[in-house]
Structures are given as structure tokens and as C-alpha cells.
Scaffold this active site. Structure first.
Site, PDB file in Angstrom:
ATOM      1  N   ASP A   1      40.122 -35.016  54.515  1.00 37.13           N
ATOM      2  CA  ASP A   1      39.985 -35.138  53.241  1.00 37.13           C
ATOM      3  C   ASP A   1      40.420 -35.830  51.985  1.00 37.13           C
ATOM      4  O   ASP A   1      39.402 -35.467  51.295  1.00 37.13           O
ATOM      5  CB  ASP A   1      39.089 -33.728  53.568  1.00 37.13           C
TER       6      ASP A   1
ATOM      7  N   GLN B   1      30.795 -27.970  63.381  1.00 33.49           N
ATOM      8  CA  GLN B   1      30.598 -29.651  63.310  1.00 33.49           C
ATOM      9  C   GLN B   1      31.155 -30.293  64.763  1.00 33.49           C
ATOM     10  O   GLN B   1      30.517 -31.337  64.729  1.00 33.49           O
ATOM     11  CB  GLN B   1      31.366 -29.984  62.525  1.00 33.49           C
TER      12      GLN B   1
ATOM     13  N   ARG C   1      27.660 -34.729  55.364  1.00 35.91           N
ATOM     14  CA  ARG C   1      28.721 -34.318  55.140  1.00 35.91           C
ATOM     15  C   ARG C   1      29.683 -35.459  55.831  1.00 35.91           C
ATOM     16  O   ARG C   1      29.491 -36.433  56.313  1.00 35.91           O
ATOM     17  CB  ARG C   1      29.386 -32.964  55.726  1.00 35.91           C
TER      18      ARG C   1
ATOM     19  N   LYS D   1      39.564 -30.666  57.574  1.00 38.95           N
ATOM     20  CA  LYS D   1      39.023 -29.012  57.940  1.00 38.95           C
ATOM     21  C   LYS D   1      39.459 -27.789  58.462  1.00 38.95           C
ATOM     22  O   LYS D   1      40.671 -28.384  59.255  1.00 38.95           O
ATOM     23  CB  LYS D   1      37.660 -29.428  59.060  1.00 38.95           C
TER      24      LYS D   1
ATOM     25  N   ARG E   1      31.717 -30.746  45.741  1.00 36.59           N
ATOM     26  CA  ARG E   1      32.218 -30.877  47.133  1.00 36.59           C
ATOM     27  C   ARG E   1      33.794 -31.131  46.681  1.00 36.59           C
ATOM     28  O   ARG E   1      33.940 -32.325  46.366  1.00 36.59           O
ATOM     29  CB  ARG E   1      32.834 -31.135  48.318  1.00 36.59           C
TER      30      ARG E   1
ATOM     31  N   ALA F   1      33.937 -37.200  54.586  1.00 38.50           N
ATOM     32  CA  ALA F   1      34.312 -37.340  53.289  1.00 38.50           C
ATOM     33  C   ALA F   1      34.026 -38.805  53.013  1.00 38.50           C
ATOM     34  O   ALA F   1      33.292 -38.371  51.833  1.00 38.50           O
ATOM     35  CB  ALA F   1      36.441 -37.166  53.611  1.00 38.50           C
TER      36      ALA F   1
HETATM   37  O1  MRU Z   1      33.104 -29.610  55.844  1.00 33.15           O
HETATM   38  P1  MRU Z   1      33.330 -31.160  55.910  1.00 33.15           P
HETATM   39  O2  MRU Z   1      32.174 -30.797  57.823  1.00 33.15           O
HETATM   40  O3  MRU Z   1      32.434 -32.239  55.457  1.00 33.15           O
HETATM   41  O4  MRU Z   1      34.346 -31.534  56.906  1.00 33.15           O
HETATM   42  C1  MRU Z   1      34.226 -32.954  57.431  1.00 33.15           C
HETATM   43  C2  MRU Z   1      36.325 -32.952  57.874  1.00 33.15           C
HETATM   44  O5  MRU Z   1      37.036 -31.792  57.947  1.00 33.15           O
HETATM   45  C3  MRU Z   1      36.246 -34.317  58.525  1.00 33.15           C
HETATM   46  O6  MRU Z   1      37.059 -33.940  59.396  1.00 33.15           O
HETATM   47  C4  MRU Z   1      36.489 -35.302  57.227  1.00 33.15           C
HETATM   48  O7  MRU Z   1      35.906 -35.244  56.199  1.00 33.15           O
HETATM   49  C5  MRU Z   1      37.126 -36.214  57.952  1.00 33.15           C
HETATM   50  S1  MRU Z   1      34.992 -37.357  58.574  1.00 33.15           S
HETATM   51  C6  MRU Z   1      35.887 -39.213  58.468  1.00 33.15           C
END
Ligand code: MRU
Length: 348
Positions: free
Chosen positions: A246, A205, A52, A257, A95, A54
Site C-alpha cells: 500500500d 480479503q 479496495r 495488509k 483511506r 491500493a
Molecule cells: O484494505 P485493503 O483490502 O484495501 O488492503 C489491500 C492490500 O493490503 C493489498 O495488498 C494492497 O493494496 C495491494 S493491491 C494490489
């Protein structure tokens, strides 16, 4: 001492037959690597957040496509093309919010289609170019994270307190990180940065991943529940907020997030600078503003059960579980990409 990470959270095996990911759902208890080359298991790994973040899911999808198609290299060119497009479309549906996933897969698709404009292509040639493209996507991500982190470092001074949300560190990308990248460089430069990590309900996370990776690399990190962010800001412990992203709309609205948007409003109210850090591949030219971004909704059991020994909600309760929210551009002090630090008003 230069900081180096013992592994990348997403990689490909040396014989090009397997996608190798650190299973992030098993952290912080165990560092377990999964080796995958089957379409359903790769789709599942992205959907269930085993991989996970982005940029990491974009790289995983590109490598994933290569290893899946590597198993089908005996197909003739036409059937190989049809299967490749099918797999791209399936992985792309895993996703919806992180644009890096579709960006990486569309780049792979473009590569394949451009090669097929020439007659007499072989399946082996197509596959070789697909692997080259996937490796290039990862190599560029490593570079981009390095530049983003350098720009972010210019905003830090020794002794500062940084608040972050979710995980945008080395686990979420190819290497280093976006929001946490400057913190790692600051550590290397000898700054004593204090990081406050929101635990990030419902999938945690922040506590499972951000606290884990920062502690592992010797960075001062304090875990807080999401609803404690105002309190630590009010106490004067936070000098700056860094989060990842994202998807970035052309007007600078940002999907990240769930919980990020509220943090930005609080930070603005308290005069604390709030920065988004991410690669320019997170900018989506098709989104004029945040309202154009599709927000992923996830199953109710993630809120009621997944992280608990037994359910913490009455059986059958209605649950709303959006995985992301939109931070409006006017609440963002700056957006840092590998190209520089952009300030409001944005016009990407
Ligand atoms: O649902 P996730 O854990 O994939 O969400 C991740 C985030 O929101 C991160 O802040 C984003 O993907 C940036 S990762 C460099």
C-alpha cells in the site's frame, strides 16, 4: 490460450457519467456492479472497501472525481475549480495508508491547476482533460501490472507453492494484479502453481477475494487461516511468498495488509524468499522509513461482528484494529515494480 478477464473491477461508463465498480463486499456470493456518481456514495464505496486494493482505489478516486464534477459542469470556471479541490480533499481522506489514492488525486489536482495557468479556460475543457488524465492513470496501471507480473514470473518454476496475503489480484487493480499477476502468467505458460491464500482477518480479503478469483480462473488454491502460515511453510509446501503493498518508504519498508510483517519474519527465519510486488507509484518520496507511514485504524465491529452471524466477542471489549502493518526492509528479499526487481538494501 491467453488469459482474459471478463471485466475490470473499476471502470467508467461509456458515456462518462458513472463510476462502475464491482462491489467487493458482496463477493464471493454475488458479482454485483455499482454505478455511482454522487460524492457521498463514492466516498463510502472507498471507505467501506466496496472498491479496495491500493491501485484500484486510486483509479476509482480519479474516475469518481470526474463523474462527480461532470454533474457540476454548469458552474463557472472559478466555482468549478473550488468544488474540484473540495472533492479531491474529501476523497483523499477516505483511506490514509494506500499512497496510490493520494497519488492519483494529486495528479488530477496538478492537471487542473496547470490548465488554469492559461487564461480563458472553460469548464468543458477542464472536464475533458480530467477524464483524459483519469483514463491515463488506469491505462498506465494496466501496463505496470503487466510488467510487474512479467518480472515476478521469472521467479516461478512449475510445481512451486506460493503463499499470499490479502488480495493483490485482478480485483485490486485495473487488470491482472500485482502479487497474483505472475501466478496468472504462470497459468498461461502451463506451470502448475499451487497458491496458499491467507484468509486475512478481519475482513477476509484472502478467502472472499483471492480464493474466489483464483478458483474462477482455474488456479490451484488452498485457503488457510492466517495463523497456519508457519505450519504450511514448515511442511515445505511454500517456495516463495508474494504480497502486494500500500505504500513503500524510501528505505524499502513497506505498509501492507495487517499480518504481512509477521509473515516476512517467519519466511526469513525459514529461508523462504519473500517478495513485495507493486507499482512504482506506491513509493512515497515523503516517507524516509516505515515509521513515517500513517496506519489506518478501522472500527472495532469489523473484528467482533462484521463477518459473523452474531458477535464473537463480549460486548464492550476493547479492540485494536489496525488495517496495515510495516514490513521492515531487511525482512524483504526483493521488491518488484514495473521497473525491475530490487534487492535489499533499498534506496528508492
Ligand atoms: O484494505 P485493503 O483490502 O484495501 O488492503 C489491500 C492490500 O493490503 C493489498 O495488498 C494492497 O493494496 C495491494 S493491491 C494490489
Amino acid at each position: 490460450m491467453e488469459l482474459s478477464f471478463p471485466y475490470d473491477s473499476v471502470d467508467i461508463s461509456s458515456d462518462n457519467s458513472l463510476l462502475v465498480i464491482l462491489d467487493q463486499t458482496q463477493l464471493p456470493a454475488k458479482e454485483v456492479f455499482l454505478q455511482l456518481n454522487e460524492e457521498n456514495e463514492i466516498f463510502d464505496a472507498i471507505y467501506t472497501l466496496k472498491v479496495r486494493g491500493a491501485p484500484a482505489i486510486g483509479i476509482a478516486a480519479a474516475f469518481g472525481l470526474c463523474v462527480i464534477m461532470n454533474r457540476e459542469k454548469s458552474l463557472n470556471v472559478n466555482s468549478f475549480k473550488t468544488r474540484t479541490l473540495e472533492v479531491i480533499s474529501r476523497l483523499n481522506s477516505s483511506r490514509p495508508t494506500a499512497v496510490n489514492l493520494s497519488w492519483a488525486l494529486m495528479r488530477m489536482k496538478k492537471k487542473v491547476l496547470s490548465l488554469l495557468e492559461f487564461p480563458d479556460r472553460t469548464t468543458d475543457e477542464l472536464l475533458k482533460c480530467m477524464f483524459e488524465e483519469a483514463n491515463a492513470i488506469k491505462a498506465e496501471d494496466v501496463e505496470m501490472c503487466g510488467s510487474i507480473s512479467e518480472y515476478g514470473l521469472t521467479l516461478l518454476k512449475p510445481g512451486m507453492g506460493v503463499l499470499t496475503h490479502c488480495n493483490a489480484g485482478h480485483l485490486a487493480v485495473s487488470r491482472l494484479g500485482t502479487a497474483l499477476g505472475p501466478v496468472y502468467l504462470a497459468k498461461d505458460a502451463g506451470y502448475n502453481i499451487r497458491v496458499y491464500a491467507d484468509e486475512t482477518r478481519p475482513l477476509l480479503q484472502g478467502s472472499r477475494l483471492t480464493a474466489f478469483e483464483l478458483m474462477k480462473y482455474g488456479i490451484d488454491v488452498t485457503l488457510i487461516c492466517d495463523n497456519m502460515a508457519y505450519s504450511v511453510m514448515d511442511k515445505g509446501w511454500i517456495d516463495i511468498v508474494f504480497t502486494g503493498c500500500d505504500r513503500i518508504a524510501k528505505n524499502g519498508d513497506v505498509a501492507n495488509k495487517i499480518g504481512t510483517a509477521g509473515l516476512a519474519v517467519i519466511a526469513k527465519n525459514m529461508g523462504i524468499p519473500f517478495y513485495i510486488l507493486g507499482p512504482s507509484s506506491s513509493i512515497d518520496d515523503n516517507c524516509i522509513c516505515g515509521d513515517d507511514i500513517i496506519i489506518e485504524e478501522r472500527p472495532s465491529y469489523e473484528v467482533t461482528d462484521l463477518m459473523f452471524k452474531s458477535s464473537v466477542a463480549p460486548r464492550g471489549v476493547k479492540v485494536y484494529n489496525p488495517a496495515f502493518d510495516i514490513t521492515r526492509s531487511e525482512n524483504i528479499t526483493g521488491i518488484i515494480t514495473e521497473k525491475g526487481i530490487y534487492k535489499y538494501p533499498y534506496n528508492f
